[in-house]
Design an enzyme around this catalytic site. Structure first.
Site: not given
Ligand code: TYM
Length: 328
Positions: A111, A194, A197
């Site tokens: 980031k 990867k 969004k």
């Molecule tokens: P976020 O919104 O960035 O991602 C949400 C979930 O999507 C998965 N993900 C992917 N998996 C595989 N390939 C990709 N290209 C890809 N892009 C996104 C992420 O691994 C995630 O599982 N920090 C977390 C949100 C969160 C969370 C938590 C998750 C907050 N607290 C506690 C589990 C437990 C996140 O990455 O959000």
């Protein structure tokens, strides 16, 4: 019964990475475990959304969870900020989270590299807030994509540090989990490893079929193999990886073979891939359309979820306060 928890930040529509990394995994577990799935709106504040957008995004993500098949009858679906206890646990955990380990976290370094103008403390302590989400429900398994692995390692560290500090075996050490053993990483359509969004390389669950075809036909490839069993370029590898998740094993094997004997036509492969992606997204998109206007139902799901999730959260916080030495 073991507890499973996962969440997604409400920062836009959900894409295939979210679906295969977190949601699909979770759906396979929701009938057999004690399951929580939440909308991480506190986490989304690191990028300073406009208040109206925040609300709209929370609603959209809720709709997309339900449309994907997360069942509010078996899993508890809630919004993170409906559990202010999470913020209190985050405060406690931050007292024993050290600058060096937070700065070394690869997701933080990423980031900083991408957005040097917005390195706020919330971003630095993103893993402690995530640990609070997980530990508040004493989750055993956390279905997430591969990118979240460093956060789960820190969660385990914070849990064991808390236990050691207070000489009590209180928090469990949760694991990043995938139903099929290895954590998922869905690649982007632009050759990057990867799908994300904000990367402009994603297929969204609510993309219309024509949009999906257009995006996939435009995906990067190369000039084609010139020798048998030639290693694949990253761009072509990405298409095969995507195919592994959405297509049948026979389809994948057919294109693997035609790559290896140099008869492959990427245009044909992309056409097939697009149809198989549409087969995944279209039923979800239809349900998104149906659910979007059902405000009464959506509000009920959020209210019921918050109520259920808070029972656990209150209990954990009351115990943690006592362990730390506060009077309840
Ligand atoms: P976020 O919104 O960035 O991602 C949400 C979930 O999507 C998965 N993900 C992917 N998996 C595989 N390939 C990709 N290209 C890809 N892009 C996104 C992420 O691994 C995630 O599982 N920090 C977390 C949100 C969160 C969370 C938590 C998750 C907050 N607290 C506690 C589990 C437990 C996140 O990455 O959000």
């Amino acid at each position: 019964m073991e507890t499973v928890l996962s969440g997604i930040r409400p920062t836009g529509n959900l894409h295939l990475g979210n679906y295969f990394g977190a949601i699909k995994n979770f759906i396979r577990m929701q009938d057999e475990y004690n399951c929580y799935f939440f909308i991480a709106d506190y986490h989304s504040l690191t990028t300073h959304p406009h208040p109206e957008n925040l609300q709209q995004n929370v609603k959209q993500v809720l709709v997309e969870y339900l449309a994907s098949g997360i069942n509010p009858e078996t899993a508890t679906i809630y919004v993170q900020s409906d559990l202010p206890e999470t913020a209190e646990l985050y405060l406690f955990l931050n007292m024993n989270a050290y600058l060096g380990e937070l700065e070394r976290c690869t997701t933080f370094k990423d980031k900083v590299r991408k957005h040097p103008e917005n390195v706020n403390a919330g971003l630095l302590t993103y893993p402690t807030l995530m640990a609070a989400d997980i530990l508040i429900h004493k989750a055993d398994k956390v279905p997430v994509g591969n990118d979240q692995k460093p956060h789960l390692e820190l969660t385990r560290l914070f849990a064991s540090r808390f236990n050691r500090m207070y000489g009590i075996d209180y928090f469990k050490e949760p694991e990043a989990y995938n139903f099929d053993e290895t954590l998922v990483k869905i690649p982007g359509l632009d050759g990057s490893t990867k799908m994300g969004k904000s990367e402009g390389n994603a297929i969204y669950l609510n993309d219309e079929p024509e949009m999906i075809r257009k995006k996939i036909m435009r995906a990067k490839t190369d000039a084609g193999p010139t020798a048998e069993n030639q290693p694949k370029s990253p761009e072509v590898m990405n298409l095969f990886t995507l195919m592994k998740y959405v297509s049948s094993p026979d389809t994948l094997a057919f294109f693997e073979q035609s790559y290896n004997n140099c008869s492959i036509r990427y245009g044909d492969m992309k056409k097939q891939l697009a149809e198989d992606v549409i087969n995944v997204c279209e039923p979800v998109r239809m349900r998104i359309n149906d659910l979007s206007n059902n405000t009464t139902y959506l509000e009920k799901v959020m209210r019921d979820g918050a109520e259920k999730a808070r029972i656990n959260a209150r209990k954990t916080l009351s115990q943690v306060r006592e362990i730390i030495g506060f009077k309840n």
